[in-house]
Write a protein that holds these residues in place. Sequence first.
Motif, mmCIF file in Angstrom:
data_model
loop_
_atom_site.group_PDB
_atom_site.id
_atom_site.type_symbol
_atom_site.label_atom_id
_atom_site.label_comp_id
_atom_site.label_asym_id
_atom_site.label_seq_id
_atom_site.Cartn_x
_atom_site.Cartn_y
_atom_site.Cartn_z
ATOM 1 N N THR A 153 52.377 1.266 -4.043
ATOM 2 C CA THR A 153 51.731 0.021 -3.627
ATOM 3 C C THR A 153 51.967 -1.077 -4.659
ATOM 4 O O THR A 153 52.439 -0.827 -5.773
ATOM 5 C CB THR A 153 50.201 0.182 -3.459
ATOM 6 N N LEU A 154 51.574 -2.293 -4.278
ATOM 7 C CA LEU A 154 51.705 -3.437 -5.178
ATOM 8 C C LEU A 154 50.853 -3.292 -6.430
ATOM 9 O O LEU A 154 51.051 -4.014 -7.406
ATOM 10 C CB LEU A 154 51.294 -4.729 -4.460
ATOM 11 N N ALA A 155 49.913 -2.362 -6.405
ATOM 12 C CA ALA A 155 49.064 -2.158 -7.584
ATOM 13 C C ALA A 155 49.879 -1.806 -8.815
ATOM 14 O O ALA A 155 49.428 -2.028 -9.944
ATOM 15 C CB ALA A 155 48.045 -1.049 -7.303
ATOM 16 N N CYS A 170 50.275 4.248 -10.254
ATOM 17 C CA CYS A 170 51.304 3.732 -9.342
ATOM 18 C C CYS A 170 52.553 3.299 -10.121
ATOM 19 O O CYS A 170 53.678 3.528 -9.679
ATOM 20 C CB CYS A 170 50.755 2.560 -8.535
ATOM 21 N N ALA A 171 52.343 2.666 -11.272
ATOM 22 C CA ALA A 171 53.481 2.252 -12.100
ATOM 23 C C ALA A 171 54.246 3.467 -12.617
ATOM 24 O O ALA A 171 55.485 3.469 -12.652
ATOM 25 C CB ALA A 171 52.996 1.397 -13.266
ATOM 26 N N ALA A 172 53.511 4.505 -13.000
ATOM 27 C CA ALA A 172 54.160 5.735 -13.458
ATOM 28 C C ALA A 172 54.959 6.379 -12.332
ATOM 29 O O ALA A 172 56.060 6.898 -12.544
ATOM 30 C CB ALA A 172 53.108 6.708 -13.985
ATOM 31 N N GLN A 173 54.414 6.336 -11.132
ATOM 32 C CA GLN A 173 55.137 6.888 -9.991
ATOM 33 C C GLN A 173 56.445 6.124 -9.749
ATOM 34 O O GLN A 173 57.492 6.726 -9.498
ATOM 35 C CB GLN A 173 54.281 6.824 -8.727
ATOM 36 N N VAL A 183 45.723 -13.034 -3.620
ATOM 37 C CA VAL A 183 44.690 -12.237 -2.967
ATOM 38 C C VAL A 183 43.977 -11.345 -3.969
ATOM 39 O O VAL A 183 44.575 -10.439 -4.529
ATOM 40 C CB VAL A 183 45.302 -11.361 -1.845
ATOM 41 N N GLN A 184 42.722 -11.613 -4.209
ATOM 42 C CA GLN A 184 41.950 -10.759 -5.121
ATOM 43 C C GLN A 184 41.301 -9.612 -4.348
ATOM 44 O O GLN A 184 40.093 -9.424 -4.335
ATOM 45 C CB GLN A 184 40.892 -11.595 -5.842
ATOM 46 N N VAL A 185 42.152 -8.887 -3.662
ATOM 47 C CA VAL A 185 41.733 -7.726 -2.876
ATOM 48 C C VAL A 185 42.605 -6.565 -3.329
ATOM 49 O O VAL A 185 43.817 -6.727 -3.517
ATOM 50 C CB VAL A 185 41.909 -7.973 -1.362
ATOM 51 N N PRO A 186 42.042 -5.399 -3.548
ATOM 52 C CA PRO A 186 42.867 -4.256 -3.994
ATOM 53 C C PRO A 186 44.056 -3.996 -3.103
ATOM 54 O O PRO A 186 43.973 -4.135 -1.876
ATOM 55 C CB PRO A 186 41.872 -3.080 -3.958
ATOM 56 N N ALA A 187 45.174 -3.631 -3.710
ATOM 57 C CA ALA A 187 46.370 -3.259 -2.959
ATOM 58 C C ALA A 187 46.273 -1.786 -2.640
ATOM 59 O O ALA A 187 46.744 -0.937 -3.374
ATOM 60 C CB ALA A 187 47.635 -3.551 -3.778
ATOM 61 N N PHE A 188 45.618 -1.452 -1.528
ATOM 62 C CA PHE A 188 45.344 -0.063 -1.195
ATOM 63 C C PHE A 188 46.622 0.680 -0.852
ATOM 64 O O PHE A 188 47.436 0.166 -0.102
ATOM 65 C CB PHE A 188 44.371 0.013 -0.011
#
Length: 269
Positions: free
Chosen positions: A152-154, A169-172, A264-269
């Motif tokens: 994800t964008l996270a 997510c970055a590690a993935q 967007v200050q919404v989590p990148a699920f």
Amino acid sequence: MSLSISGKTAIVTGAAHGIGLAIARHFLDRGAQVMFADIDEEKLASELGDTAKSEGPARYFAGDLCQKLAVKNLLSATVDAFDRIDVLVNTARGFAPCDPLDPSTEVLDQMLDQNMRASLRISQMTARRMIKQSEDEGRTEGEIGSIINVSTLASCRTQPELMAYSIACAAQDQAIRSLAVALAPQRIRVNGVSFGSVMSRSLQSALKENDDWREAICEGTPLGRIAPPSELAETVQYLASSGSSFVTGQIVTIDGGRSLLDRVQVPAF
């Protein structure tokens, strides 16, 4: 350029819900043999019903894929059912917020286990099975497998309350690149799909609690909408097909342009 996946055998993890289910059904509709894998056996049985017959192109496997034994059993079940594995799609993931100033590592360990270590382990074990499969068949040329991990964008956003999730997510994403280089000589391609503004299971649940986020996401996404999981599935099909035979180590972003603005200050699920 052929985007056909007809006749291929694919494992899709996280396939009982949301994006994973959409990808698995998409592959099935396009002629692939698909092993639906998830920890939620009740939902798998409910979604597949009589479709998962012993002689049909769809089966399911229920187990905790954070456990090495479960992964071994999944691979064995897939080979027993379909004789081979051509494609692995990892969509199984977990989500949890954290306090960025809390020195305990419980949430970080959980996110790394669910979003990086599990996908890395199943990718490694599947790759070994693909290599053995190729050796047994005496294949010395041509691609022998494709692995696609959903992220994800996270992985590239900075929201302190998502620090553990973002790190995982970055590690993935880095694991995808490293595996792509390591497995290229073995003729296995490894790629990723990073999504945002796509109706994942987590986003759907979040919108039930705070529907104001829907407007914020649409306003912060240049294409002005939240995409259905089927649009992600089309990209995954491309990465699984021979049409992407010279593509490896790439993280393809599917977000309607959201990452270009990132308001967007919404989590990148």
